[in-house]
Design a protein around this motif. Structure first.
Motif, PDB file in Angstrom:
ATOM      1  N   ALA A 165     -50.135  -2.023  -1.867  1.00 32.51           N
ATOM      2  CA  ALA A 165     -49.698  -0.712  -2.354  1.00 32.51           C
ATOM      3  C   ALA A 165     -50.133   0.404  -1.404  1.00 32.51           C
ATOM      4  N   LEU A 166     -51.201   0.180  -0.664  1.00 29.17           N
ATOM      5  CA  LEU A 166     -51.677   1.166   0.301  1.00 29.17           C
ATOM      6  C   LEU A 166     -51.080   0.901   1.687  1.00 29.17           C
ATOM      7  N   GLY A 167     -51.272  -0.288   2.204  1.00 26.36           N
ATOM      8  CA  GLY A 167     -50.836  -0.609   3.557  1.00 26.36           C
ATOM      9  C   GLY A 167     -49.341  -0.485   3.779  1.00 26.36           C
ATOM     10  N   SER A 168     -48.557  -0.816   2.767  1.00 26.96           N
ATOM     11  CA  SER A 168     -47.099  -0.741   2.915  1.00 26.96           C
ATOM     12  C   SER A 168     -46.620   0.689   3.154  1.00 26.96           C
ATOM     13  N   GLN A 169     -47.396   1.670   2.699  1.00 23.52           N
ATOM     14  CA  GLN A 169     -47.018   3.070   2.906  1.00 23.52           C
ATOM     15  C   GLN A 169     -46.905   3.411   4.389  1.00 23.52           C
ATOM     16  N   PHE A 170     -47.781   2.817   5.210  1.00 21.87           N
ATOM     17  CA  PHE A 170     -47.762   3.116   6.635  1.00 21.87           C
ATOM     18  C   PHE A 170     -46.485   2.570   7.273  1.00 21.87           C
TER      19      PHE A 170
END
Length: 167
Positions: free
Chosen positions: A97-102
């Motif tokens: 959920a965090l890493g995919s934002q990048f």
């Protein structure tokens, strides 16, 4: 675990999250840096032997509800290839959920996600945890619209490595 992940995402998306520019080097006791940063690599000296360092890091990662994707024993792989290498293990982990934002900002950022944390022993027997500073990753991929996410990632990795930091 799902509650923790949802809570982490809610914190990440909450207004007032620290901007990336406000994130400095990880701090130790009394505000002294517990990590050295060089060429975009943050190095944290461990207070523990290799096995205990790996155990503590993996427990901290699991305790935060973060997914551990892989543990790669690089020294064992080198030995199988007939090469002598000091102890070196790569931990690959993250929160999709965090890493995919990048990667929504720049798909090529997937080269740096999930997070990689290298735990290795130096020539004098000291154990280190090393990772790429997230500001360096943001700059490398020209990502300018995810300051809050990079700040959160920086906070999390600093917390994980503080579980072994020599103060």
């Amino acid at each position: 675990m799902l509650k923790r992940s949802i809570l982490a995402l809610a914190v990440l998306l909450a207004p007032g999250t620290l901007p990336l520019a406000g994130i400095g080097a990880p701090q130790g006791v009394g505000g002294e840096p517990s990590a050295a940063s060089e060429n975009g690599i943050v190095k944290v000296r461990s207070a523990y032997a290799m096995a205990e360092t790996l155990d503590r890091l993996q427990k901290d990662i699991a305790g935060k509800g973060i997914k551990l994707f892989s543990v790669i024993d690089q020294a064992r792989l080198a030995e199988e290839a007939g090469i002598k290498l000091r102890p070196s293990t790569l931990l690959v982990f993250g929160n999709p959920a965090l890493g995919s934002q990048f990667m929504t900002s720049n798909p090529v950022a997937g080269l740096d996600w999930p997070v990689r944390l290298l735990v290795h022993q130096d020539e004098s027997g000291g154990v280190w945890a090393a990772y790429t500073d997230f500001r360096t990753i943001a700059q490398r991929h020209g990502i300018r619209d995810r300051d809050a996410a990079f700040a959160k990632a920086s906070e999390v990795i600093a917390s994980i490595t503080s579980s072994v930091a020599k103060h």
